[in-house]
Design an enzyme around this catalytic site. Structure first.
Site, PDB file in Angstrom:
ATOM      1  N   CYS A   2       0.833  -1.198   0.000  1.00  0.00           N
ATOM      2  CA  CYS A   2       0.000   0.000   0.000  1.00  0.00           C
ATOM      3  C   CYS A   2       0.873   1.256   0.000  1.00  0.00           C
ATOM      4  CB  CYS A   2      -0.954   0.076   1.181  1.00  0.00           C
ATOM      5  SG  CYS A   2      -2.073  -1.311   1.285  1.00  0.00           S
ATOM      6  N   TRP A  73      -2.620  -2.793  -1.754  1.00  0.00           N
ATOM      7  CA  TRP A  73      -2.229  -4.203  -1.934  1.00  0.00           C
ATOM      8  C   TRP A  73      -3.061  -4.941  -0.883  1.00  0.00           C
ATOM      9  CZ3 TRP A  73      -0.156  -8.220   0.935  1.00  0.00           C
ATOM     10  CH2 TRP A  73       0.344  -9.311   0.210  1.00  0.00           C
ATOM     11  N   ASN A  99      -1.710   1.821   5.771  1.00  0.00           N
ATOM     12  CA  ASN A  99      -0.740   0.853   5.247  1.00  0.00           C
ATOM     13  C   ASN A  99      -0.400  -0.046   6.423  1.00  0.00           C
ATOM     14  OD1 ASN A  99       1.434  -0.529   4.173  1.00  0.00           O
ATOM     15  ND2 ASN A  99       2.844   1.181   4.368  1.00  0.00           N
ATOM     16  N   GLY A 100      -0.679  -1.338   6.306  1.00  0.00           N
ATOM     17  CA  GLY A 100      -0.393  -2.244   7.423  1.00  0.00           C
ATOM     18  C   GLY A 100      -1.616  -3.068   7.771  1.00  0.00           C
ATOM     19  N   GLU A 495      17.607 -17.725  -6.836  1.00  0.00           N
ATOM     20  CA  GLU A 495      17.196 -16.369  -7.217  1.00  0.00           C
ATOM     21  C   GLU A 495      16.656 -16.361  -8.657  1.00  0.00           C
ATOM     22  OE1 GLU A 495      16.474 -13.592  -6.244  1.00  0.00           O
ATOM     23  OE2 GLU A 495      16.779 -12.240  -7.944  1.00  0.00           O
ATOM     24  N   LYS A 499      13.067 -14.839  -9.929  1.00  0.00           N
ATOM     25  CA  LYS A 499      12.949 -13.798 -10.959  1.00  0.00           C
ATOM     26  C   LYS A 499      12.018 -14.250 -12.068  1.00  0.00           C
ATOM     27  CE  LYS A 499      14.129 -11.231  -9.529  1.00  0.00           C
ATOM     28  NZ  LYS A 499      14.586 -10.555  -8.363  1.00  0.00           N
ATOM     29  N   HIS A 518      18.543 -36.816  -6.359  1.00  0.00           N
ATOM     30  CA  HIS A 518      17.831 -37.229  -5.143  1.00  0.00           C
ATOM     31  C   HIS A 518      16.332 -36.956  -5.263  1.00  0.00           C
ATOM     32  CE1 HIS A 518      21.705 -37.986  -3.330  1.00  0.00           C
ATOM     33  NE2 HIS A 518      22.090 -36.817  -3.781  1.00  0.00           N
TER      34      HIS A 518
HETATM   35  C1  F6R Z   1      11.964 -10.298  -5.711  1.00  0.00           C
HETATM   36  C2  F6R Z   1      11.922  -9.264  -4.699  1.00  0.00           C
HETATM   37  C3  F6R Z   1      11.584  -9.647  -3.307  1.00  0.00           C
HETATM   38  C4  F6R Z   1      12.385  -8.791  -2.315  1.00  0.00           C
HETATM   39  C5  F6R Z   1      11.906  -9.078  -0.891  1.00  0.00           C
HETATM   40  C6  F6R Z   1      12.725  -8.296   0.118  1.00  0.00           C
HETATM   41  O1  F6R Z   1      12.418  -9.806  -6.918  1.00  0.00           O
HETATM   42  O2  F6R Z   1      12.137  -8.116  -4.984  1.00  0.00           O
HETATM   43  O3  F6R Z   1      11.766 -10.997  -3.089  1.00  0.00           O
HETATM   44  O4  F6R Z   1      13.724  -9.081  -2.465  1.00  0.00           O
HETATM   45  O5  F6R Z   1      10.565  -8.725  -0.762  1.00  0.00           O
HETATM   46  O6  F6R Z   1      12.620  -6.925  -0.092  1.00  0.00           O
HETATM   47  P1  F6R Z   1      13.673  -5.928   0.477  1.00  0.00           P
HETATM   48  O7  F6R Z   1      14.968  -6.182  -0.209  1.00  0.00           O
HETATM   49  O8  F6R Z   1      13.113  -4.583   0.163  1.00  0.00           O
HETATM   50  O9  F6R Z   1      13.791  -6.180   1.941  1.00  0.00           O
END
Ligand code: F6R
Length: 617
Positions: A2, A73, A99-100, A495, A499, A518
């Site tokens: 949000c 959100w 927000n929260g 990662e 992505k 495995h």
């Molecule tokens: C994926 C992505 C998330 C953030 C995660 C942590 O591309 O961006 O997985 O890495 O939400 O966010 P930060 O780095 O802002 O703590």
């Protein structure tokens, strides 16, 4: 999670200002939006489902000097116009954005419903305006109980300049906030008073100090076109402003708080898309410069922190999502380069590690936004045990940056696309630098990283991205994709999966190459795309053998490696950068994920169900 913006001041186009500002906060959530403007006819609210980017700011031209807006959100309650913020009280006068999460909303809702309040949404937020309304109704009685002191503390500044609201709106907001459980940031306004009132316990709120008034927003891009001077609201604080003066106070005691004005350095231009169609591609390309900026750290500070890791009785690395993968990579950096053991845990799992913490322990919290709730929670746990916290963050002035004992900024500049790209490589660069400093070889580490930055600059040319686009074209119809790595390329395989999943919605999974036989190898069929992340290191032969095993089951092997190998059906060449190989190997994956998203008709900047800053646990 949000985005919030509010403005009060001398300008009469507050509606336009907050809508334009909200568009720059859309990365925080984009399922619905809402705007409230205080006009001569009273408070006018418009809200709907969909993205704020589709809204025309000139639809909000009616004269107004006090307005606020929200991009959502969803946490509690589906994505419907009724659930979009702002929410209002029964009399329609108290208007709130949040927000929260208000964790005890069910109990408060039942209490308020029993007093005759009617609710029109299924959100937790809606209890806020109703409780404020209730508190205002009760104020006469409560003022007597609480005495004159509270009245004086509520908002002495503007009271001398604006008609004193009666009953006292700011005091009612404060009392209501004291009943809420959870982590939240709220901004509230009232039809009868020209004030913005905001409070924070967990979710970020920042005041923008403009010449003509004040902004209150979740993040600085919201008002950066009007001002780069900010004041940070800390947890457990509230702020009241009439646009001319401002008063910060302790939410619990009402005691006034002094705030410094801070000049921020990120310019508005840095967060524009420029020549690129999407922020994600722009930010991938910015890695030509951002890694060199990350390396540009204060040498004494890096050496002190390296010493602190060596001296600590237990060093723990925490982060979430992509930042967590930087932490995992650092485990390998510290092991291979510095021969030093550290522990990694996803921040959301750290709660159960508290028994290992002592005052001599060190927590390293890694985050792009500096606002991730689980990472902040891990810091709180470490601090409660007396341990020190080092933060490695991108966002200046963020909660994690301010709450840590030591902070290193990666200097990547604003990252707007939801998928983290340049922040990851900046985080890894700083962690790698520290690993070298731990063995007294900081200059060698700097040189290695600067050479890597130069190699990335050469690598990221149009021919390179076009080639990866052809591979995306070829595999875009595949429903599954697997990525393998070993050593520091193992966290990069994990990662890679994040992505690809998050922007293209293709099912992708990352594995340690040695784990395939495995179990996961059962998933491989003829033509299944498999990506092998390969370095020129001691584990190269192992991962190549794993790729051969996949190929023997029909896998279509895409190798990301400094050198060609017969097992690769497609080879994406990367420079050979020794200990920094993980940093370069992830970049072709970022490009591949981007093109997979675009070719599959998805918006890579705003993937479904996600938000850039995850401020709820
Ligand atoms: C994926 C992505 C998330 C953030 C995660 C942590 O591309 O961006 O997985 O890495 O939400 O966010 P930060 O780095 O802002 O703590």
């Amino acid at each position: 999670m949000c985005g919030i913006i509010g403005y009060v001041g001398r300008r009469t186009d507050a509606g336009v200002l907050v809508v334009e500002g909200l568009k720059r906060l859309e990365y925080r959530g984009y399922d619905s939006w809402g705007v409230a403007c205080k006009t001569e006819e009273g408070i006018v609210i418009r809200k709907d489902v969909g993205k704020i980017s589709a809204v025309n700011p000139s639809d909000f031209l009616q004269p107004s000097s006090l307005a606020m807006a929200h991009t959502r959100w969803a946490t509690h309650g589906g994505v419907t116009p009724e659930n979009a913020h702002p929410h209002v009280s029964c009399d329609g006068k108290v208007v709130v954005v949040l927000n929260g999460i208000i964790e005890n909303f069910e109990e408060l809702r039942a209490e308020l419903a029993a007093k005759g309040h009617r609710f029109v949404s299924t959100t937790d937020t809606e209890v806020i305006p109703h409780l404020i309304e209730e508190e205002m109704k009760n104020e006469g009685q409560r003022t007597e109980d609480l005495g004159q002191r509270e009245k004086e503390n509520a908002f002495p500044g503007p009271r001398s300049q604006v008609p004193s609201p009666s009953p006292d709106f700011a005091a009612a907001v404060r009392r209501a906030c004291l009943r809420f459980e959870g982590r939240f940031g709220i901004v509230a306004m009232h039809a009868d008073v020209p004030l913005l009132v905001a409070a924070r316990t967990g979710s970020p709120l920042i005041v923008g100090v403009a010449e003509d008034g004040y902004f209150i927003a979740s993040d600085t891009p919201a008002f950066i076109r009007s001002t780069a001077t900010v004041q940070y609201l800390d947890d457990g604080e509230m702020v009241v402003t009439d646009g001319q003066s401002i008063l910060f106070s302790d939410l619990r005691t009402g005691e006034e708080r002094e705030k410094r004005e801070i000049a921020i350095t990120w310019s508005a231009a840095e967060s524009q898309k420029g020549e690129y169609e999407h922020y994600m591609l722009k930010e991938i390309m910015e890695q030509k410069q951002s890694i060199a900026r990350a390396v540009n750290q204060d040498i004494d500070q890096i050496e002190t922190l390296a010493r602190a890791i060596l001296d600590a009785q237990g060093t723990f690395l925490v982060g979430c999502g992509t930042a967590a993968k930087a932490c995992m990579a650092a485990e390998y950096f510290f092991s291979v380069i510095a021969g030093h053991h550290v522990n990694f845990a996803p921040a959301s799992e750290f709660k159960l590690y508290h028994r290992f913490l002592k005052p001599e322990s060190l927590l390293i919290a890694v985050s792009q936004s500096g606002e991730t709730a689980d990472t902040l929670e891990a810091m709180k746990i470490a601090k409660s045990k007396g341990a020190k916290v080092l933060a490695i963050v991108n966002a200046e002035g963020s909660s994690i940056a301010r709450e840590a004992d030591y902070t290193l900024h990666i200097n990547a500049g604003p990252e707007r696309a939801v998928a983290s790209t340049k922040a990851l490589t900046g985080q890894m660069a700083v962690l790698l630098l520290i690993a070298y400093a731990m063995i007294g070889k900081l200059p060698k580490g700097r040189t290695r990283l600067l050479e890597t930055a130069a190699a990335i600059n050469d690598m990221l040319n149009p021919r390179y991205t076009e080639f990866i686009e052809t591979i995306a074209e070829r595999i875009q119809q595949s429903s599954d994709l697997y990525i393998i790595g070993k050593g520091w390329n193992y966290p990069m395989a994990l990662e890679s999966a994040i992505k690809i999943q998050e922007v293209s919605y293709v099912h992708a999974e990352g594995f340690a190459g040695g784990e395939l036989k495995h179990g996961p190898i059962a998933l491989i069929e003829k033509g299944t795309p498999c990506i092998a992340l390969v370095g020129n290191d001691e584990v190269r032969t192992d991962i190549v053998s794993n790729a051969i095993e996949l190929k023997a089951r029909g896998g279509f092997i895409i190798g990301i490696a400094p050198a060609r190998n017969d097992v690769f059906d497609e080879w994406i060449k990367v420079p050979d950068v020794d200990t920094a190989q993980a940093i370069v190997n992830i970049i072709p994956i970022q490009i591949l994920a981007y093109f997979l998203a675009v070719k599959r008709g998805k918006d890579p900047d705003m993937p479904r169900n996600l938000a850039k800053s995850v401020t709820v646990k």
